[in-house]
Each structure stands twice: as C-alpha cells, then as structure tokens.
Design an enzyme around this catalytic site. Structure first.
Site, PDB file in Angstrom:
ATOM      1  N   HIS A  61       0.815  -1.204   0.000  1.00  0.00           N
ATOM      2  CA  HIS A  61       0.000   0.000   0.000  1.00  0.00           C
ATOM      3  C   HIS A  61       0.861   1.272   0.000  1.00  0.00           C
ATOM      4  O   HIS A  61       0.565   2.233  -0.698  1.00  0.00           O
ATOM      5  CB  HIS A  61      -0.910  -0.010   1.228  1.00  0.00           C
ATOM      6  CG  HIS A  61      -1.932   1.076   1.231  1.00  0.00           C
ATOM      7  ND1 HIS A  61      -3.197   0.890   0.759  1.00  0.00           N
ATOM      8  CD2 HIS A  61      -1.863   2.363   1.623  1.00  0.00           C
ATOM      9  CE1 HIS A  61      -3.863   2.018   0.869  1.00  0.00           C
ATOM     10  NE2 HIS A  61      -3.082   2.928   1.396  1.00  0.00           N
ATOM     11  N   HIS A 131     -10.391   3.039  -1.979  1.00  0.00           N
ATOM     12  CA  HIS A 131     -10.625   2.598  -0.603  1.00  0.00           C
ATOM     13  C   HIS A 131     -11.487   1.343  -0.654  1.00  0.00           C
ATOM     14  O   HIS A 131     -12.612   1.325  -0.165  1.00  0.00           O
ATOM     15  CB  HIS A 131     -11.283   3.724   0.213  1.00  0.00           C
ATOM     16  CG  HIS A 131     -10.719   3.864   1.583  1.00  0.00           C
ATOM     17  ND1 HIS A 131     -11.469   4.120   2.690  1.00  0.00           N
ATOM     18  CD2 HIS A 131      -9.449   3.755   2.037  1.00  0.00           C
ATOM     19  CE1 HIS A 131     -10.689   4.186   3.758  1.00  0.00           C
ATOM     20  NE2 HIS A 131      -9.461   3.966   3.387  1.00  0.00           N
ATOM     21  N   ASP A 311      -0.455  14.507   4.646  1.00  0.00           N
ATOM     22  CA  ASP A 311      -1.572  13.965   5.419  1.00  0.00           C
ATOM     23  C   ASP A 311      -1.160  12.693   6.136  1.00  0.00           C
ATOM     24  O   ASP A 311      -0.215  12.024   5.759  1.00  0.00           O
ATOM     25  CB  ASP A 311      -2.776  13.713   4.518  1.00  0.00           C
ATOM     26  CG  ASP A 311      -2.637  12.438   3.726  1.00  0.00           C
ATOM     27  OD1 ASP A 311      -1.617  12.306   3.021  1.00  0.00           O
ATOM     28  OD2 ASP A 311      -3.517  11.579   3.809  1.00  0.00           O
ATOM     29  N   SER A 354      -5.937   6.921  12.614  1.00  0.00           N
ATOM     30  CA  SER A 354      -7.109   7.742  12.929  1.00  0.00           C
ATOM     31  C   SER A 354      -7.242   8.817  11.864  1.00  0.00           C
ATOM     32  O   SER A 354      -6.257   9.426  11.466  1.00  0.00           O
ATOM     33  CB  SER A 354      -6.942   8.401  14.303  1.00  0.00           C
ATOM     34  OG  SER A 354      -7.109   7.441  15.307  1.00  0.00           O
TER      35      SER A 354
END
Lengths: 788, 165
Positions: A61, A131, A311, A354
């Site tokens: 990933h 996703h 991010d 998170s």
C-alpha cells in the site's frame, strides 16, 4: 508504557514468517531476512514500534512493491512470442510523461497529487485514490473515510490546495443477485451500493465540496470485492507548489485525536480479504473536524507560516513524519500526541490511522501565530517534535526511547524483487447474433444498470456548492439528460475553466488489457472533448485495481495494461501526472481465489480558456442536422450488447489516435466557433444508446439513417451497437453545414439525419425502418432503471 | 442487555438517561420505508411498518433539567421530531425492537460532537454519551428472521452491536 523488544535476530526462516503472519506485518521472507540482517549488524533486536514502522513503510500500500519491481514479461500474441525485461511498471508510466514533457506539468509523481498550471499565478492539483477493502467491510464508513483521505491528499500537496471538486467511481456486484447466492460474510451489492454512496455523499456534502463526476459499474466480477475510487481536485497559488522541511522546524500534528483506529490499515489493505478481520481497520468519518482543519490550513498557508505539510494516511504518523523527514531526520515525542482515550501502546500511537489528521512543519518563530489560527478555527493541534539532521527517526515516549530507525534503511533498504508475468492473447472469432429485435435490445441496453441514468445517486450529491459548477452532471429539458464531463469556473474574475471526465471499462480488459488502456484513455478524452475540453492541455491520472497479482497470468494482464497506458499516452500526447494502484483485490473460497476483473480508471482534467464556449449533449432544436464523426467497425467484443446477450466473440475496439486526435482538435475548434450545438460521444451501448441519450436530454426526436454512418461494416447490429472508438454524434444548425464541412474536411464524417419536433427515435437502414420508439418510452426506461 | 451500553445503567455514574428522538406522526419516515423495501426485496413478508429513531444514552452528573435542556437544544429538531427521556431503561412493547450501537472501541463522531456541544452550552460536567439507532418493526416475523434482518440489513457486526428486545 514501554516498547517491547521483538526477538528476531536468532529466528529461523519459518519462525520469521510466523512472526510476519501473526503480527499482521504482511512481509515476505526475503524482507524479514533483510530486517533480521540489519538488526544483527546493530547487535540488537528491534522494538515493536520499529518493526511495525518498517512493515508499514514496505507494505504494498505504501511502497507499491509490485509497481517498483523488475518484471520479466512473456507475451504470446496470436503467433508472436516475445519476452521483455521491464525495469518497473512505475518507470514505464513515468517514462511516457517524461517523453511527452509538457511545460505546464508543474509537479508529477512526487507529491500527494499531480499539479498542472491553471493560469499565470494559479495551479490545480488532482488525485484519485481507492478505498476498496474498508468499503467492502463497512461501506458507509469505508467510503466516507476514502473521500476524506483523498481530500487530505489535496490539502497536503505542496503547501496545501483548496479542494473544489470530488469525483467518485464505483464497481459493485449486480444489484439483482439473490441473497442465497452470497457467502455469509459478504454484504449484498445493494447494501454496499447504498452504503458507499451514502458515505461519499455525507462526507463530501458536509465538507462543502461539490461531487460532480463519476461512473458506476455493476458486474459479477465485483460481488466479492467492490471498488471505490474517490478523487479530489484542488486549486492553489502557483507559488505554493513546493514544500521544504528545514532542520529545526517543528513537527505539528493537527486535526482529530489519535485512537486505535485503522491500525494495520496499510498492511491489511495489501493483503486479500480474509475472515476474522479486526474492527480497528474500519472507521467512521468525521467531516466536520476535517472541514475545520481545511479552513485553518488554508489561512496558515496564505500567511506563509508553514514550510511543509502532508496527510496522515496509511501508516499514520510513521509514514507522514517519515516522508517529511526522509532527507534529514526527526525527533518525535509520542506522549505529546493527543489521544482519544488512555491505554495506547507507543507503537499504536505511531502507527494509528485515525482519520482527519495532518502533519505540518513550521519554523519555531511561527508557532504562536499558528496556535492563534488553530485556536480561532477550533482545530486540535500539538507540537510533537522537531526535524533534525541525524538521518534517523528518533522516537520517544515519556523519555524512553522506543524507536531509533535509520531513514536510509527504511526508505531504500527494501530488497528489490524480480517478478514474472505472462500474457496470452486469445483471439475470438467474429460471431454475430441472428434474429435480433433491435428495438428490444436497445430497450434492454438503456435499462442496463451500467448505462441507465445514475440520477438516483447524482441527486444525493451536492454538485453546486462553492457555486462554480458551470456544466453539471445532468442537464437538458427536464434536467435529466446525461452529460459527458463537468465544467468548473473556479475564479470569479476569469472565464477560464476546468473540465473533468473519466474513462473505465473492464470488459475490454477481459480480452485485451492493452486495448482497454487505450479505450479508457480515449473515453476520458472523448468525454471532455464532447463538452469543449482541450486535448492539448489535458492531464491524466491512472488508477489500477487488480486481482491476485501473485498469479503470473494476472500480473501479466497488469503489465499489458500498463504498456497500453504508456503507448497510448504518447500517441495521444497526454501526460500522466499521478496515479495509484490497489492490488490483491481477491476473495478466497476454500482454496480458490476469485479475483476482480483488472480495472483501470483514467481520470482526465483539462484547462479551457472560456467556459462560455462549451456545449452539452442534449439536442437543442428540431430540424438541425445530425452528423456522425468517426468510423464504425465490427468491434463487438466486450460491448454492452454482448454483455446483455451473454456472448463472447469478436475483436475489442481499437483506438485510432492518428485519426481521432486531429478529429478531437477539430471538434474543439468547431465548438469554440459556435458551430456545434450538441455533442455526445459513443461509448457503452454504441451509436444507438448515445443517440437515445441525446434525445432524452433535448426532448426532441431524431430521424437518422445508419446506412450513412462512416463505416467499415455493413452489419446493422454493428452500426447500432458496436463500441468502436473515436466516434461522436453532433448537432449542427442547417445554416452552418458548409462551415462545418470545411472544418472537418479530411476527417471521417457524414450527415446521417436530422432532429425532429416529434419526440420519437426513428432509425432507418437505407429505406428500411429498424427502430421506431416513442421518446417518452426511452426516457422512462433509461431514467427509471436504477432505483435507490 | 449484553450487546448494549445499557448494561452499565446505574453501575457507573449517578445519573442515567435514555433519550429517544422520533419523527412526529405526520412526517414520512424515509429510513423506515427504505428498510421496509429492502426487507421485502429479501423475500420476507408480513412487514407492516417500520419506525426508525435516534437514541442517546447519557451517563453523568447531570440533573433531569439539564438533560431536558441538552435534548431539546442539541438532539431535537422540534419541527419534525418529538422526544422522550427515560430515566429508567425503557420497557419493551409488543413490537419487535432492535437497537444498534457502535462497539465501544469504534470512534463515534456524533457522540464526540454531542459532548462538545454540551460543553459549548456551558454544561461543564463529566458526561459519557453513546449514540445509536432504534428500529421498531411492526411485523409478524419470528426471531430467526429478525436476526437475519439485523445481520443482512441493519447492523454491521464488525463495528456495531445489535440487541433485539
């Protein structure tokens, strides 16, 4: 809490693999052994945090191992046999962009998104993510956090861009499949469909970002593994496209708090879906927190208070801080990370995924100013460390050192792999169905969920918020006609616009992934050209979703698809600026694996000079001429007609850039001159479906003769339903006919009929009437088929 | 009560409230109707009506008056909805009642936002909130079918618990 020592330096091979499997590390033996050797040389065992960090960074990933591996590729195409050593799939795609070399490409393949020039002072950034795994397990939360993640990619590109558009493309199993045919651990496609759409809707709408372009495919191949592509387009001042961390800069974590959510998300998404999945891998999105973060970040960027930003996605802090510190080093104090609840181990804080968090770097002298902005915008933040020049990640928790990782090893220590891939092209003979009732088949196609109106979905999305949407997803007389692409005017003081479209068609790929790549590229281009997009200033994103690539034959189809992307990008002279892959989308039943069809999504973004010079696809007036541009051939394989008839035969459509590219430039010229009143491309379902869609939009009828289509076939079925590439239907004012002919001289075109005041579709073959359907019936079938 | 936060009623803190927010009678229950359609699509018959409501379970040092203020100002849309505050675990009626709650370890942004909202109202007390959905199924179906409906349509057992009364 202290870090645990993970004893690996004395383990045998089998024990290493057990550790990898039990710890959900998803590392192979060679990688485990590399880690073992590295720590042997350091004469110590790694901590849990260290080994987890390496596993995350090296996961499929995060690291895209397959796309970076050397591949020995064998291809059998009819009689030809060839072998080739490909340095890496990623380099192959990048090579095409380098060769095309457009000076308006400002940042490609290096940041969180690709950036191209919009005007003298402004740039736009575009990224599409997938996703898939989380959405299959929890459709609402998975899809929402998917769109949330790609929005953060745009916030984290350069020094931050403002999101102005979301895109969404989904693949589900057929909605009418019976519950009995599904394994107990798989949700029904309808539940997945509703959940995913609701997730994207709620996140995008609450963030105040329009969702305006997309596609949905329903196919048996996606029953076990759905695909959820989410994209975001952002706009930013050109001067903010670069980021640079300086030694001594503070590391600031902003946004939501950290919990056990999403632990092992990156390694999990690199593996196939298995039973007994921990619930920490799926999360519920919190768009309000992200919206507050967005507002605060844009203020901080405009005040030039930050030096870098990225991010917290897969891998959490480990990958965000690791990426930023890659060329220097960092010291991190984990006890400073705001937690949702007590009881997280250091490695869990470091790896947690998170949502709604970002990491930025800033000079110490700016901290108080940043603090004021974050307080004003009600955004959580914490300074968790600083960048150093140690070349290491030094991680502390309450004064204990819990990790000390060499960045060079972390980012370049992964052993290079060499893979094998095979592809065999199987030629299918041409077979044509006989005794077909064209009218019935057309109705069947119009009501097929892949073709039918997606209004039930589109209307749930806000596509008007931010009030810069010029051409919307639906338009025409009852605002129900389909449009090919969305057009935005992002600056209120300029008529410059952005066109966004996409192309996806897994059916061609089942026969030849190379042609699928060409067709997806062309479809996305046709879509944007149809509304007035400019092929000379267009950029692509590629998103590959593939099945079990440990199977050499499946990897072979991926290689062939990537080769197609490379070749056709060069032929159409359009650069790729960013992309993403999601591999191992397969499901295990006993010992069999069921892979998804290899699916390529091409997203295209184009810059146009004047949003006033665009057209939509709906017929505008009765008694206009209808012209067909492009050649129709017997290319039925992978067509929706054969899907409906359950047939596999013939050739897949072949794009023909030598003819189509000049044609596309002419169309743009004619649209700019105001000669074309409506334009629509022929894609799924072929000519007959495209013409029906133009009628639905306009509320006028059409009288056409398909014998007059520019063609290389005489078969009525091909003329109506073949999905040959490079074809457009256009509406021209009768007075403009001469001007039109002049522009298009040298291109394949013919006047095939005219629009009529009577809302009815009449299709002739020479003198024989082969289709005669009431417009209301067409409209009702097409708009009513896909229900919520 | 195992699959519900209600099993901690009165155990943890001195005040417990169960708040139910439901649509007023003359408003169309889109969620309920949607679920009814999905159940019928599964081939299950005998469904008359389904009513869906939001439920909140609050524990903390708050008075009933404060609770009313919170519920009215934060949870309720007084134009379309009505509200019931239970100070004891609600009694079960004749209908099939299903409650769905997020599992404890799953982050629930609605609860977090509600807590923040309470703070913004000036009530600075130690409170815990859990949010859920309540489905009242007015139907002639047995327990097995109700279980199937829960698993296939209502709850995702990966992140949620459900409880059938």
């Amino acid at each position: 809490m202290k870090a645990k020592e993970i004893k690996i330096i004395n383990l045998a091979d089998k024990e290493l693999m057990d550790l990898s499997k039990k710890g959900l590390l998803s590392l192979n033996l060679e990688e485990m052994k590399t880690i073992q050797t590295f720590f042997k040389n350091l004469e110590r065992n790694p901590t849990d945090l260290e080994i987890e960090t390496i596993a995350q960074t090296w996961s499929e990933h995060c690291f895209h191992k397959t796309f970076k591996s050397k591949i020995l590729y064998k291809e059998i195409y009819n009689e030809d046999f060839s072998t080739e050593e490909i340095p890496s799939l990623f380099s192959l795609i990048k090579k095409s962009t380098e060769k095309i070399s457009k000076k308006w490409c400002l940042s490609v393949f290096k940041d969180n998104a690709g950036i191209i020039e919009f005007d003298k002072n402004t740039a736009i950034a575009f990224k599409v993510e997938t996703h898939n795994h989380p959405s299959a397990l929890e459709p609402y939360g998975g899809a929402a956090t998917g769109i949330g993640g790609v929005i953060r990619d745009i916030l984290g590109v350069g020094l931050g861009a403002k999101p102005i558009l979301n895109t969404d493309v989904f693949c589900f199993g057929p909605l009418d499949i019976s519950f009995e045919n599904l394994p107990a651990d798989i949700f029904h496609p309808k539940r997945l469909f509703r959940g995913v759409v609701s997730g994207v809707r709620d996140y995008g709408n609450r963030m105040g970002i329009p969702t305006g372009n997309g596609a949905i495919i329903f196919d048996e191949g996606y029953i076990y593994n759905i695909l959820v592509y989410c994209g975001t387009l952002g706009i930013m001042p050109k001067k903010y496209i670069n980021k640079k961390v300086s030694v001594g800069d503070l590391i600031i974590l902003i946004g939501g708090k950290t919990g056990k959510d999403g632990i092992h998300g990156a390694t999990f998404s690199s593996a196939n879906l298995e039973k007994n999945i921990p619930n920490s891998v799926v999360q519920i999105g919190d768009p309000i927190t992200e919206k507050k973060m967005l507002d605060a970040l844009l203020i901080a960027r405009d005040k030039e208070l930050i030096s870098s930003i990225t991010d917290c996605g897969a891998g959490g802090l480990s990958s965000a801080v690791g990426e930023l510190a890659q060329d220097c080093g960092a010291k991190i104090f984990l006890e400073k990370v705001p937690l949702k609840y007590y009881g997280l181990e250091p490695w869990e804080i470091w790896l947690s995924e998170s949502q709604e968090r970002m990491v930025l770097s800033a000079n110490k002298k700016n901290f108080l100013k940043l603090k004021k902005i974050f307080d004003n915008e009600n955004v959580g933040y914490s300074c968790i460390g600083e960048f150093t020049n140690s070349g290491k990640l030094e991680i502390f928790h309450n004064k204990d050192i819990v990790g000390d990782i060499d960045l060079k090893f972390l980012f370049s220590g992964i052993p290079g792999t060499s893979l094998r891939a095979n592809f065999t092209y199987i030629h299918q003979p041409d077979i044509f169905p006989e005794n077909i009732n064209f009218q019935e088949v057309l109705i069947q196609l119009l009501s097929h969920h892949n073709i039918a109106s997606k209004e039930a979905v589109i209307r749930q999305y806000d596509h008007e918020v931010q009030s810069h949407t010029i051409l919307k997803p639906l338009a025409g007389i009852d605002e129900c006609g389909p449009l090919d692409a969305i057009v935005l005017r992002p600056m209120y003081d300029s008529n410059k616009g952005i066109v966004v479209s996409c192309g996806i068609n897994p059916y061609y790929g089942e026969i030849d992934p190379y042609m699928m790549a060409g067709c997806c590229i062309e479809e996305s281009l046709r879509n944007l050209v149809s509304v007035g997009g400019n092929v000379e200033k267009t950029a692509f994103l590629d998103n590959f979703c593939w099945g079990n690539i440990n199977n050499e034959n499946i990897l072979g189809t991926l290689v062939r698809c990537v080769k197609g992307c490379h070749d056709f990008a060069i032929k159409y002279d359009i650069p790729f600026i960013s992309g993403k892959d999601s591999l191992n989308n397969y499901y295990t039943v006993e010992k069999d694996t069921i892979s998804i069809p290899g699916t390529l999504l091409i997203s295209a973004v184009s810059i146009i000079e004047d949003v006033k010079k665009i057209v939509s696809s709906d017929f505008k007036e009765p008694d206009s001429f209808i012209y067909m541009l492009g050649i129709t051939k017997d290319e039925m394989a992978g067509s929706h007609l054969y899907k409906v008839l359950n047939m596999k035969a013939g050739n897949v459509p072949q794009p023909n850039p030598e003819i189509t590219l000049p044609l596309m430039k002419k169309i743009r010229y004619a649209i700019n001159k105001g000669i074309i009143k409506a334009c629509h491309d022929c894609s799924e379902g072929g000519f007959a479906v495209a013409l029906s869609e133009m009628i639905i939009g306009g509320g006028y009828g059409a009288n056409v003769d398909i014998e007059k289509l520019p063609k290389q076939t005489d078969k009525k079925i091909s003329l109506l339903f073949s999905e040959s590439q490079g074809r457009f239907i256009v509406e021209i004012d009768k007075d403009n006919s001469d001007a039109f002919k002049k522009i298009f001289s040298g291109a394949p075109f013919y006047c095939i009929g005219n629009t009529t005041p009577d809302f009815r579709l009449n299709i002739f073959f020479d003198k024989e009437k082969i289709i005669d359907i009431d417009g209301e019936k067409i409209k009702q079938v097409w708009t009513g088929a896909l229900k919520w | 009560m195992k699959n519900s936060p209600l099993h901690t009623w009165n155990k943890k803190m001195n005040k417990n409230f169960y708040i139910e927010i439901h649509l007023k009678k003359n408003f169309f229950d889109a969620f309920g109707d949607d679920l009814k359609k999905s159940i019928i699509e599964m081939g299950i018959t005998g469904i008359n009506n389904i009513y869906v409501s939001d439920i909140y379970f609050l524990q903390g040092e708050i008075s009933k008056k404060e609770m009313e203020k919170i519920a009215k100002n934060l949870f309720l849309d007084s134009i379309t909805q009505t509200l019931t505050i239970y100070t004891k675990p609600p009694e079960v009626h004749n209908k099939k009642i299903i409650e769905v709650w997020y599992k404890k370890q799953v982050s629930d942004p609605v609860s977090i936002t509600a807590l923040k909202g309470i703070k913004d109202m000036g009530i600075n007390k130690n409170i815990q909130i859990r949010c859920g959905k309540k489905y009242q199924i007015d139907a002639d179906i047995d327990k097995d079918i109700t279980e199937t409906i829960c698993k296939k349509l209502i709850a995702n057992t990966l992140i949620q618990d459900y409880r059938i009364s």
